[in-house]
Design a protein around this motif. Sequence first.
Motif, short mmCIF file in Angstrom:
data_model
loop_
_atom_site.label_atom_id
_atom_site.label_comp_id
_atom_site.label_asym_id
_atom_site.label_seq_id
_atom_site.Cartn_x
_atom_site.Cartn_y
_atom_site.Cartn_z
N UNK A 155 44.91 34.80 46.18
CA UNK A 155 45.58 35.35 45.00
C UNK A 155 46.10 36.76 45.28
N UNK A 156 47.26 37.06 44.70
CA UNK A 156 47.93 38.33 44.99
C UNK A 156 47.07 39.54 44.65
N UNK A 202 52.90 39.55 53.59
CA UNK A 202 53.54 38.47 52.84
C UNK A 202 52.62 37.27 52.63
N UNK A 203 51.59 37.15 53.48
CA UNK A 203 50.65 36.03 53.31
C UNK A 203 49.23 36.54 53.01
N UNK A 204 49.10 37.85 52.65
CA UNK A 204 47.84 38.44 52.23
C UNK A 204 46.75 38.24 53.28
N UNK A 205 47.08 38.63 54.52
CA UNK A 205 46.16 38.40 55.63
C UNK A 205 45.96 39.66 56.45
N UNK A 206 44.74 39.81 56.98
CA UNK A 206 44.40 40.88 57.92
C UNK A 206 43.88 40.22 59.19
N UNK A 207 44.39 40.66 60.32
CA UNK A 207 44.05 40.04 61.60
C UNK A 207 43.38 41.06 62.52
N UNK A 208 42.36 40.58 63.26
CA UNK A 208 41.65 41.42 64.22
C UNK A 208 41.61 40.72 65.57
N UNK A 209 41.81 41.48 66.63
CA UNK A 209 41.65 41.00 68.00
C UNK A 209 40.48 41.74 68.63
N UNK A 263 34.27 41.95 43.80
CA UNK A 263 34.53 42.11 42.36
C UNK A 263 34.21 40.83 41.59
N UNK A 264 33.54 41.00 40.50
CA UNK A 264 33.12 39.83 39.71
C UNK A 264 34.30 38.96 39.27
N UNK A 265 35.44 39.60 38.98
CA UNK A 265 36.57 38.81 38.50
C UNK A 265 37.07 37.84 39.57
N UNK A 266 36.87 38.19 40.86
CA UNK A 266 37.25 37.26 41.92
C UNK A 266 36.25 36.10 42.01
N UNK A 267 34.97 36.44 41.84
CA UNK A 267 33.93 35.41 41.90
C UNK A 267 34.04 34.44 40.72
N UNK A 268 34.52 34.95 39.59
CA UNK A 268 34.63 34.10 38.40
C UNK A 268 35.63 32.96 38.61
N UNK A 269 36.48 33.08 39.61
CA UNK A 269 37.49 32.05 39.87
C UNK A 269 36.91 30.84 40.61
N UNK A 270 35.68 30.97 41.04
CA UNK A 270 35.04 29.87 41.76
C UNK A 270 35.07 30.09 43.26
#
Length: 604
Positions: A518-519, A554-561, A595-602
């Motif tokens: 989610x954005x 644009x795809x809400x991603x963080x990458x680590x090498x 954040x609780x609001x993220x957890x509330x989404x399941x």
Amino acid sequence: MSPNVKSNLRVASASGSVTDRRHAFADLAKNEDVHFIVGDWMSEYNMTTRGGGKVDSNGGSEEFETSFTEAFLPALPYLESKNIKVAVNAGASDTKKLYDLVVREIRARELNLNVAWVGGDEIFDVVKKAAADGSDFRSLTTGKLLSEWECDPIYAQCYLGGFGIAEAFKRGANIVLCGRVADASPTIGCAAYYFGWKREEFDKLAHAFVAGHFIECSTYVTGGNFSGFKSLPSPALSLGFPIVEMEASGEFEVTMQQDRDGIVTVETCKAQLLYEIQGPYYYNSDVVAILDKIKIKQVGTNRVRVTNVGSIKPPPTTKVGLTAKGGFQAEAHYFVCGLDIEEKAAMLESQVRVALDETKYHCLKFRVNGRCPEDPYTQDAATVDVRIFAQSRDESALSINNFFRPVTDTIMQSYPGATFAVDARQAIAKPYYEYWVTLLPQSSVKHVCYIPSKGLEISIPPPTDTQDFLYEQETYETNAPIDLTALNPTTRAPLGNVVHARSGDKGSDCNVGFFVRNADEWDWLRSLLTVEKVRTLLGGDDTGKPIFRFELPNIWAVHFLLKDHLDRGVASSSTYDVLGKNLAEYLRSKWVDIPNKFLDRGRI
């Protein structure tokens, strides 16, 4: 189909590894409307085993992938009747021998299919000559020079691009057999032929390269190895294989076989994109794709559109994998149960180390795998594996008398409940290979397309318009991180409750990419996952070696090498996670403030 056509190109993938399901090739050829079928049978592991086997047998063995023939031969009648072309890398270290076998089988079936093969990937003679002339080579993972390697190379294989494949199709081939072309090169070759692209059309080639990456691992993009596997439609027993539909611009859509299990969603596509990449620049011998602005959009059921792939010129070099005999390895296992797991394992380790002559081993590792939960439901749930793993240049150091007997003879004086695995087959010394990755000028490689039925041997020139390879790509922390306390209230919970991830290996490097659904979760993710935070989540597995970070907003991603994280890579690793695939799942299991609001989404 001739080049420069107007209709979209359809390419299906029938295999993502030497161990993939063998029914797919015939199933796709019989039941799907596609122009090409591609498949990937190569990995760093079978590059070492096939190359080493060829050297050991002095060329007497057949070091191509036999699982390919099991999958491919039943498809032959459908390939002819439906005019489907094929490009695969199953030749491994004996592409010409695979060619001979396939031609015999086609003739025996009285089919009208023309076969070509691509060579030039076996370049040990080139490496030896360059080294003799004073050149040294730098490891892509450790940064050390070849002269510092403690092993003597016996075999070398480089990664070829897709234009040898395109040339074979141009000359009338129906089937193109390759050795170590890069995983996505068959798709690049199919697209370059079909649309008549030239070498300098980098944006188009970059999109084809990424399309090949999406389908090179077959069902990874349709729900396999997916951290959201619980969302797969039931029963998910036979996931469908992927199909790419590509436009002349290179932009493409990912879909899948009809009437099969699995899904193609933005999330499954993000996961596959993030698998085994090394940074925002994704390298191939033909082009470099720039990934950080990529757009991935759901446009229908099991249909995802991919656009906005950037590009730069290809490098003047190509990746080379060197194989050496590493020595011998063996392992033994003890089981500990219940309380005081760490103390029991420590007692065992101390006793075994005293019994062994450690000077004989260049690698001796004691690893405690698993844990006993609180109030376990069964004895099996409370049982933990202690793995004793050893490697030596000297086979006798791992003989039963010198390794297994000292390990097991301590049992009567050890921890309560001491039990070793009575199946001792893994304790018998077996040879293993070391793998070392470097670069070689493409101009040193004799890339050749062979079409014996027409008496053709066509040299494929290297790219001339190039841009130097970056040994270290850009790394950065997020710009303007948010104040995480502004998202209170929070709950301490596993990161993976709301965050997807995918990880994989390249040599001894390991990459891991995280993304959200989610954005409004993006600012939290990019602000939370700093390099220092990842080191904290790694805990005792943090090696202290460099970690590089970049974002795909644009795809809400963080990458680590994680550089040199995997103990020398798949062929010689002392860990269970030899392919780095479980690093993502380990990190998703670590607890953070969500954040609780993220957890509330399941939960995912």
